[in-house]
Design an enzyme around this catalytic site. Structure first.
Site, PDB file in Angstrom:
ATOM      1  N   HIS A 191     -30.715  -7.382   3.971  1.00  0.00           N
ATOM      2  CA  HIS A 191     -31.689  -6.740   4.982  1.00  0.00           C
ATOM      3  C   HIS A 191     -30.662  -5.932   5.867  1.00  0.00           C
ATOM      4  CE1 HIS A 191     -30.313  -9.108   8.290  1.00  0.00           C
ATOM      5  NE2 HIS A 191     -30.044 -10.105   7.604  1.00  0.00           N
TER       6      HIS A 191
ATOM      7  N   GLU B 274     -32.681 -18.705   4.299  1.00  0.00           N
ATOM      8  CA  GLU B 274     -31.673 -19.515   4.302  1.00  0.00           C
ATOM      9  C   GLU B 274     -31.426 -20.287   2.915  1.00  0.00           C
ATOM     10  OE1 GLU B 274     -32.953 -22.172   7.752  1.00  0.00           O
ATOM     11  OE2 GLU B 274     -31.995 -20.760   8.997  1.00  0.00           O
TER      12      GLU B 274
END
Length: 172
Positions: A14, A87
């Site tokens: 990102h 995560e």
């Protein structure tokens, strides 16, 4: 499509996120991230890379990165927003890739570090040129992407079975 078909995985981290009072999952892009995400999209388009599917983390910063980058691509792939990318451990990322349909030749994954770097490093049994040195020197910064190729089914993808063919970062 044969399971021996060459396949390509592009791992896009990102763009730069803002540090604000939101929860980590809800962090939006920073101004630099909003500028860099379209640059990454243009670089993907200029490379001639196309995708059958894009897997995107549900985090705000990854969804915003994808929204800005995809506008630069000549063709929008089917997008799947995947909670498990947020995560994810290395093992979870590989398991997720192993679930990919063999109808998919080219897959884009928009995710987070340390996962994107760890995945690129772990999958790359071979590499072309200085791509690994550039990737490891830069530490896989925001808006960077790695391109890996392998032959076989997605279920057969495991550590060391791919070849790192490119690594790009907007601030080299």
């Amino acid at each position: 499509m044969s399971v021996d078909t060459p396949r390509r995985i592009v791992l896009l981290r990102h763009a730069k996120a803002d540090w604000n009072q939101e929860s980590d999952h809800e962090r939006p892009l920073a101004e630099r991230g909003r500028a860099d995400a379209p640059v990454a999209g243009r670089r993907l388009a200029a490379s001639g890379l196309t995708f059958d599917v894009a897997l995107c983390s549900t985090a705000t910063r990854t969804r915003e990165t994808w929204k800005l980058a995809v506008q630069e691509l000549p063709e929008r792939p089917r997008t799947v927003y995947e909670d498990r990318l947020y995560e994810a451990s290395l093992g979870e990322l590989i398991a997720l890739l192993n679930e990919t349909s063999d109808d998919v030749s080219d897959l884009l994954v928009i995710g987070h570090n340390p996962g994107m770097h760890a995945l690129a490093d772990a999958l790359a049994g071979e590499a072309e040129g200085d791509a690994p040195a550039r990737m490891n020197r830069s530490g896989f910064p925001t808006s960077a992407f790695a391109v890996l190729v392998f032959n076989g089914s997605w279920k057969s993808l495991e550590l060391g079975t791919a070849r790192l063919v490119d690594f790009w970062t907007p601030h080299a």
